[in-house]
Motif scaffolding. Structure first.
Motif, short mmCIF file in Angstrom:
data_model
loop_
_atom_site.label_atom_id
_atom_site.label_comp_id
_atom_site.label_asym_id
_atom_site.label_seq_id
_atom_site.Cartn_x
_atom_site.Cartn_y
_atom_site.Cartn_z
N GLN A 123 4.96 14.31 3.61
CA GLN A 123 4.14 13.10 3.63
C GLN A 123 4.86 11.95 2.91
O GLN A 123 4.82 10.80 3.35
N ALA A 124 5.52 12.26 1.82
CA ALA A 124 6.27 11.24 1.09
C ALA A 124 7.40 10.69 1.95
O ALA A 124 7.64 9.47 1.97
N SER B 257 2.33 1.80 -3.42
CA SER B 257 1.31 2.32 -4.34
C SER B 257 1.05 3.80 -4.10
O SER B 257 0.92 4.58 -5.06
N LYS B 258 0.98 4.20 -2.85
CA LYS B 258 0.76 5.62 -2.53
C LYS B 258 1.92 6.47 -3.02
O LYS B 258 1.72 7.55 -3.58
N GLU C 296 4.00 5.79 -5.42
CA GLU C 296 4.09 5.78 -6.88
C GLU C 296 2.93 6.54 -7.55
O GLU C 296 3.12 7.14 -8.60
N GLY C 297 1.76 6.48 -6.92
CA GLY C 297 0.58 6.96 -7.61
C GLY C 297 0.08 8.32 -7.22
O GLY C 297 -0.78 8.87 -7.89
N GLU C 298 0.57 8.88 -6.17
CA GLU C 298 0.02 10.14 -5.70
C GLU C 298 1.07 11.24 -5.75
O GLU C 298 2.25 11.00 -5.55
N ASP C 299 0.58 12.44 -5.98
CA ASP C 299 1.44 13.62 -5.92
C ASP C 299 1.40 14.12 -4.48
O ASP C 299 0.49 14.84 -4.09
N LEU C 300 2.37 13.68 -3.70
CA LEU C 300 2.37 13.94 -2.26
C LEU C 300 3.31 15.08 -1.91
O LEU C 300 4.36 15.25 -2.54
N GLU D 109 0.83 -1.21 0.00
CA GLU D 109 0.00 0.00 0.00
C GLU D 109 0.87 1.26 0.00
O GLU D 109 0.58 2.22 -0.71
N ASN D 110 1.93 1.23 0.82
CA ASN D 110 2.86 2.37 0.87
C ASN D 110 3.47 2.63 -0.50
O ASN D 110 3.53 3.78 -0.94
#
Length: 76
Positions: free
Chosen positions: A37-38, A26-27, A29-33, A23-24
Motif C-alpha cells: 500500500q505504501a 500525510s497518509k 507519514e502518519g499511517e503504519d501501512l 493527502e498522499n
C-alpha cells in the motif's frame, strides 16, 4: 473515477492534484501501512508530482507568452 488512476490524475487541475498529493504525503507519514500500500501511494504521489509540474510549466509558458506580447505591444 475511471479504472486507470493515471487517467484520473491527468484530468485533475492543479489545485486538485496538489491537494491529493498533500493527502498522499500525510497518509505515508502518519499511517503504519503495509509495504504494498505504501508503494502504491508513493507511485500515485510521483504521478501527482508530474501532473503538478506539467501544469506549472504550462502556466509559466502562458505567462511568458503574455509578457512577450505585452512588451511587443508597448514597444510598437
Amino acid at each position: 473515477m475511471t479504472d486507470n488512476p493515471s487517467e484520473d490524475i491527468q484530468a485533475m487541475d492543479f489545485e486538485t492534484a496538489f491537494n491529493a498529493l498533500q493527502e498522499n504525503v500525510s497518509k505515508l507519514e502518519g499511517e503504519d501501512l503495509p509495504l504494498e500500500q505504501a508503494l502504491a501511494l508513493f507511485e500515485r504521489g510521483q504521478a501527482l508530482i508530474k501532473r503538478c509540474a506539467a501544469l506549472l510549466e504550462e502556466a509559466e509558458l502562458k505567462v511568458r507568452t503574455l509578457t512577450v506580447d505585452s512588451e511587443e505591444a508597448t514597444e510598437a
